[in-house]
Scaffold this active site. Structure first.
Site, PDB file in Angstrom:
ATOM      1  N   ALA A  42       0.824  -1.217   0.000  1.00  0.00           N
ATOM      2  CA  ALA A  42       0.000   0.000   0.000  1.00  0.00           C
ATOM      3  C   ALA A  42       0.852   1.258   0.000  1.00  0.00           C
ATOM      4  O   ALA A  42       1.943   1.276   0.554  1.00  0.00           O
ATOM      5  CB  ALA A  42      -0.883   0.012   1.251  1.00  0.00           C
ATOM      6  N   LYS A  43       0.325   2.292  -0.666  1.00  0.00           N
ATOM      7  CA  LYS A  43       0.883   3.642  -0.503  1.00  0.00           C
ATOM      8  C   LYS A  43      -0.109   4.355   0.416  1.00  0.00           C
ATOM      9  O   LYS A  43      -1.325   4.259   0.205  1.00  0.00           O
ATOM     10  CB  LYS A  43       0.973   4.363  -1.854  1.00  0.00           C
ATOM     11  CG  LYS A  43       2.213   3.944  -2.662  1.00  0.00           C
ATOM     12  CD  LYS A  43       2.345   4.757  -3.947  1.00  0.00           C
ATOM     13  CE  LYS A  43       3.426   5.798  -3.852  1.00  0.00           C
ATOM     14  NZ  LYS A  43       3.679   6.458  -5.162  1.00  0.00           N
ATOM     15  N   ASP A 153       0.968 -10.004  15.171  1.00  0.00           N
ATOM     16  CA  ASP A 153       2.100  -9.230  14.646  1.00  0.00           C
ATOM     17  C   ASP A 153       2.329  -7.998  15.510  1.00  0.00           C
ATOM     18  O   ASP A 153       2.569  -6.895  15.015  1.00  0.00           O
ATOM     19  CB  ASP A 153       1.844  -8.830  13.185  1.00  0.00           C
ATOM     20  CG  ASP A 153       3.123  -8.371  12.491  1.00  0.00           C
ATOM     21  OD1 ASP A 153       3.033  -7.680  11.462  1.00  0.00           O
ATOM     22  OD2 ASP A 153       4.220  -8.666  13.023  1.00  0.00           O
TER      23      ASP A 153
END
Ligand code: 11G
Length: 311
Positions: A42-43, A153
């Site tokens: 993703a940007k 995570d």
């Protein structure tokens, strides 16, 4: 960019086309602002909802990166889990939509980056600051686990800080939801420095305790300044994790309460690790300045970790 527009900020408008029940087409517009950085495929940008003027963070994922089923399933799982959560210390999931090219995930904007940037800048935090952040992280984990969600995570880079330097847990790309509390997961996932040994051995299966392990790694890292099992090479890091091979550097001051809690959490046997409630009532979190366990948002009793905005 042609010369006429050179240097001028291009007004990039992201449009969400919504077909209404009466067959009409409604359009929501967002003004794309500064680039926040990259997160996986993703940007990420700051975007402004042109109707409400609210400024939020957008994860823009090009659909061409989702051709492989694995990446597509991961994104679907991330959206499904994150969308279902609502807690003051979990990044708010604002909205999700897509157009021909991209999937747009709109999230709560956290202007003070993450604990990763804070540690890079400060080297290490005081135990009072660490107690304050840990109480917020434990509250977020209690919420997740009570909804049968394991983050899997947990790391400094996924612990975002808003303008008030409050913790917001984000990035549910590796999270999973259990069908029942007895269910065990077996898929290998996580970030090398923070990954629990039972995920590495892949035999017994893993559950909520992997988030507790990662929390232990986080407490160590915030106080000492670097992760306990870090080595230049991932294989060696995994070996140290499996052998619980870490120490407390002589030159870094650490209280017996902190050392004791970290040692109890970093246990090879998941069942021997303290529960979130036991961590909340540990001497580490109950010595020195008393911090209320459920922090009323307005009167957060955290010492000021200088935020970026007040540079
Ligand atoms: C939008 C992606 C990610 C994020 O998840 N949140 C909540 C966030 C919220 N506010 C600022 N940045 C955020 N990030 C950064 C952007 C670049 C890498 C991670």
């Amino acid at each position: 960019m042609d010369r006429a527009n050179e240097g001028k900020d291009q007004l990039i408008i992201i449009e969400e086309k919504i077909s209404k029940v009466n067959g009409e087409m409604a359009v929501k517009k967002y003004l794309r602002g500064k680039l926040l950085g990259k997160g996986g495929f993703a940007k990420c940008y700051e975007v402004t909802n042109l109707e409400t003027k609210k400024v939020i963070a957008a994860k823009i994922i090009p659909k061409q990166t989702l051709t492989k089923n694995r990446a597509r399933q991961k994104l679907i799982s991330e959206i499904k889990i994150h969308k279902s959560l609502n807690h003051q210390h979990v990044v708010a999931f604002e909205h999700v939509f897509e157009d021909h090219e991209n999937v747009y995930i709109l999230l709560e904007l956290c202007t003070n980056h993450t604990l990763n940037e804070l540690i890079k800048r400060r080297k290490r935090l005081t135990e009072l600051e660490v107690q304050c952040y840990v109480v917020q992280i434990v509250n977020a984990l209690k919420y997740l686990h009570s909804h049968r969600v394991i983050h899997r995570d947990l790391k400094l880079g996924n612990l975002f800080l808003n303008e008030k330097m409050e913790i917001k847990l984000g990035d549910f790309g590796l999270a999973t939801k259990l069908e029942s509390d007895k269910e065990k997961k077996h898929t290998i996932c996580g970030t090398p420095n923070y990954i629990a040994p039972e995920i590495l051995d892949g035999k017994t299966g893993h559950s909520y305790e992997v988030d507790i392990w990662s929390l232990g790694v986080i407490i160590y890292t915030l106080i000492i300044g670097k992760p306990p099992f870090e080595t230049p090479d991932v294989k060696t890091t995994y070996k140290k994790i499996r052998n619980i091979s870490y120490g407390f550097p002589e030159n870094v001051p650490i209280s017996d309460q902190a050392r004791g809690l970290i040692t109890r959490i970093l246990n090879i046997d998941p069942q021997r690790r303290p529960s979130l409630d036991e961590i909340m009532s540990s001497s580490f979190l109950n010595t020195g300045g008393t911090i209320p366990k459920v922090l009323p948002l307005a009167t957060l009793a955290c010492p000021p970790s200088a935020s970026y905005t007040k540079q």
